[in-house]
Scaffold this motif. Structure first.
Motif, short mmCIF file in Angstrom:
data_model
loop_
_atom_site.label_atom_id
_atom_site.label_comp_id
_atom_site.label_asym_id
_atom_site.label_seq_id
_atom_site.Cartn_x
_atom_site.Cartn_y
_atom_site.Cartn_z
N ARG A 65 -9.70 2.46 -10.17
CA ARG A 65 -9.98 1.88 -8.86
C ARG A 65 -10.78 2.93 -8.10
N ILE A 67 -13.05 3.13 -4.48
CA ILE A 67 -13.55 2.51 -3.26
C ILE A 67 -14.41 3.55 -2.57
N ASP A 92 -4.75 10.58 -9.73
CA ASP A 92 -4.92 9.96 -8.42
C ASP A 92 -5.53 11.03 -7.51
N GLU A 106 2.00 9.44 -6.66
CA GLU A 106 0.89 8.50 -6.75
C GLU A 106 0.80 7.70 -5.45
N ASN A 107 -0.42 7.49 -4.99
CA ASN A 107 -0.68 6.74 -3.77
C ASN A 107 -1.03 5.30 -4.14
N PRO A 108 -0.17 4.33 -3.82
CA PRO A 108 -0.46 2.94 -4.20
C PRO A 108 -1.71 2.37 -3.52
N GLU A 109 -2.18 3.03 -2.46
CA GLU A 109 -3.38 2.57 -1.76
C GLU A 109 -4.54 3.56 -1.93
N SER A 110 -4.51 4.36 -2.98
CA SER A 110 -5.53 5.37 -3.22
C SER A 110 -6.91 4.74 -3.36
N ASP A 111 -7.92 5.46 -2.84
CA ASP A 111 -9.30 5.01 -3.00
C ASP A 111 -9.88 5.36 -4.37
#
Length: 128
Positions: A65, A67, A92, A106-111
């Motif tokens: 992922r 962004i 991450d 871990e960041n579930p909203e990581s860019d």
């Protein structure tokens, strides 16, 4: 061997604290799977904190992922969450630091997160 490589990266580059992502290159899947090369400017803790430009190469990508915002890829990393879990490596680049428990997760909203089977790195340049 992948556990040793991950430990070497963590020890040498200290979870990429205050490093900067300079470039990301994704190669479409081939017979050996997709790969991603992330170019990072970071400090080498084992070389008197000299700044280095390195390529971290991720092979056999299982998840990615990314962004990005605008024309700039240059993102500063606070601390990357790096872990070998079961048969998968997790990077991450924008991990979450829990100050209360002094843990990195871990960041579930990581860019920017990559899950893969193999990782390696190459030093491109050492800044004097």
């Amino acid at each position: 061997i992948k556990i040793e490589m991950i430990q070497e990266i963590i020890k040498k580059y200290d979870y990429f604290s205050d490093a900067q992502i300079k470039n990301v290159c994704y190669t479409y899947p081939t017979s050996q799977g997709a790969n991603v090369v992330v170019q990072i400017e970071c400090c080498n803790t084992q070389n008197d904190y000299a700044w280095e430009l390195i390529n971290v190469v991720f092979n056999d990508i299982t998840f990615i992922r990314f962004i990005g915002y605008g024309d700039s890829i240059g993102s500063v990393i606070d601390m990357a969450f790096i872990k070998n879990e079961e048969d998968e490596i997790v990077f991450d680049f924008f991990g979450l630091f829990d100050a209360d428990n002094q843990t990195l997760g871990e960041n579930p909203e990581s860019d920017f997160i990559i899950r893969c089977k193999k990782v390696d790195y190459q030093v491109i340049e050492v800044y004097k």
